[in-house]
Design an enzyme around this catalytic site. Structure first.
Site, PDB file in Angstrom:
ATOM      1  N   THR A 110     -52.786 -31.163  14.985  1.00 18.30           N
ATOM      2  CA  THR A 110     -51.739 -31.663  14.104  1.00 18.30           C
ATOM      3  C   THR A 110     -52.302 -31.894  12.706  1.00 18.30           C
ATOM      4  OG1 THR A 110     -52.172 -33.973  14.717  1.00 18.30           O
ATOM      5  CG2 THR A 110     -50.477 -32.801  15.976  1.00 18.30           C
ATOM      6  N   GLU A 111     -51.399 -32.101  11.802  1.00 17.79           N
ATOM      7  CA  GLU A 111     -51.755 -32.482  10.439  1.00 17.79           C
ATOM      8  C   GLU A 111     -52.523 -33.797  10.470  1.00 17.79           C
ATOM      9  OE1 GLU A 111     -49.155 -33.315   6.350  1.00 17.79           O
ATOM     10  OE2 GLU A 111     -48.180 -33.137   8.300  1.00 17.79           O
ATOM     11  N   VAL A 112     -53.449 -33.974   9.551  1.00 17.43           N
ATOM     12  CA  VAL A 112     -54.196 -35.225   9.473  1.00 17.43           C
ATOM     13  C   VAL A 112     -53.849 -35.939   8.173  1.00 17.43           C
ATOM     14  CG1 VAL A 112     -56.245 -34.224   8.360  1.00 17.43           C
ATOM     15  CG2 VAL A 112     -56.470 -36.299   9.738  1.00 17.43           C
ATOM     16  N   CYS A 113     -53.676 -37.247   8.257  1.00 19.72           N
ATOM     17  CA  CYS A 113     -53.473 -38.063   7.062  1.00 19.72           C
ATOM     18  C   CYS A 113     -54.804 -38.732   6.733  1.00 19.72           C
ATOM     19  CB  CYS A 113     -52.372 -39.094   7.293  1.00 19.72           C
ATOM     20  SG  CYS A 113     -50.713 -38.377   7.303  1.00 19.72           S
ATOM     21  N   ASP A 124     -46.961 -39.987  16.299  1.00 19.73           N
ATOM     22  CA  ASP A 124     -46.954 -40.532  17.659  1.00 19.73           C
ATOM     23  C   ASP A 124     -45.550 -40.567  18.259  1.00 19.73           C
ATOM     24  OD1 ASP A 124     -49.632 -40.756  17.632  1.00 19.73           O
ATOM     25  OD2 ASP A 124     -49.718 -42.929  17.497  1.00 19.73           O
TER      26      ASP A 124
END
EC number: 2.7.11.1
Length: 327
Positions: A136-139, A203
């Site tokens: 997934t994309e990471v922040c 989530d």
């Protein structure tokens, strides 16, 4: 319970580096990787995905109730990603229903495309290890809870910008066909890129897809953020608005709702009796307090995400002038 902090598993194949297939000091013609210069240390991947595009590093970004999240790298795009790793066998032994909820999260992520919802890249099953992996994309700055704890002095203007972005993500979920209820919205499930201030909802493992009635029936969530009707097993997407109000309360006060309660039972009694969190009384800004109270009111009186986006609370948040600071 988070998974045991055991050392990360090595891939069954030989450990790969970001410059896999390229000799040091050489550049792959038309390829996706460029090697480090001579004398520089390359950071080794612990494992790579079956296509060789994504690599996983050893360092852990976060621990959840059903997964461990590692720092990863997309060699094709040259960006960091989140490598989510779940041991399905251990999970099935502990809670078989969790396996289906995890698959539900993956299915949801694959269908959602919005700037304020964590993006999805790839999923695959390692059958030999009994592990489900998804990228997934990471922040870059972690959860909003962690970020707010690190930065104690934040302007009201910045807080409103975060709050508005969460609403934009919620509105996308609630107007999705079919409607999606997050059911576990809280500040640990909202993520932020600190260099841009961009906020994203993540989530979605407890999210529910509902039909045209917009009614769901399962009791799930984080007690401090759960709307009272969640305990009755009949509710709509307005439960997310309640949770959202509690998120705003936490952003303002840097305190978990109902921190004054010593147990989940006490929280349950306070919520179901309509007793607001003690932290709400400590908010001096009447506009902030009224906005939160509107979100956590009775279900029939709670506005939708779209209605809240039109609330005067958000007027002028793009102006250059600061509107005060929260300490």
């Amino acid at each position: 319970m988070p998974p045991n902090p055991t050392p990360p598993r090595r891939a069954t194949t030989t450990t790969t580096r970001a410059t896999s297939g390229v000799r040091r000091g050489e550049e792959e013609q038309g390829g996706m990787a460029v090697s480090a210069s001579a004398g520089e240390e390359e950071e080794a991947f612990e494992e790579v995905d079956p296509t060789g595009r994504f690599g996983r590093y050893a360092d852990v970004l976060g621990l959840g109730s059903v997964k461990k999240v590692y720092r990863g790298f997309d060699q094709e795009e040259g960006i960091e990603v989140a490598w989510n790793r779940v041991r399905l066998r251990a999970l099935a032994d502990r809670d078989p229903a969790m396996v289906e909820r995890l698959h539900a999260e993956v299915r949801l992520l694959r269908s959602l495309h919005h700037e304020h919802i964590i993006g999805f890249h790839k999923v695959w099953l390692d059958r030999d290890a009994g592990v489900l992996n998804f990228i997934t994309e990471v922040c870059t700055s972690g959860s909003l809870r962690e970020y707010r704890d690190r930065h104690r002095h934040v302007s009201v203007k910045a807080l409103k910008k975060w709050a508005r972005q969460i609403l934009l993500g919620l509105d996308h979920l609630h107007t999705h066909d079919p409607c999606i209820i997050h059911r576990d919205l809280n500040c640990s499930n909202v993520f932020i890129n600190g260099n841009t201030g961009q906020v994203k909802i993540g989530d979605l493992g407890l999210a529910a897809i509902v039909d045209k009635t917009h009614v769901a029936h399962t009791i799930l969530g984080t007690p401090e953020f759960m709307a009272p009707e969640l305990y009755t097993e009949t509710y709509t997407e307005s439960v997310d608005i309640y949770s959202y109000g509690m998120c705003v309360l936490e952003m303002v006060t840097r305190e978990m709702p109902y921190a004054e309660c010593d147990s989940v039972v006490q929280i349950y009694h306070s919520v179901t009796r309509g007793v607001p969190p003690a932290a709400l009384k400590r908010i001096r800004d009447p506009e902030l307090r009224a906005f939160i109270e509107r979100c956590i009111g009775q279900p029939r009186n709670r506005p939708s995400a779209a209605e809240l986006l039109r609330d005067p609370f958000f007027a002028g948040i793009d102006d250059d002038d600061s509107t005060g600071t929260l300490g």
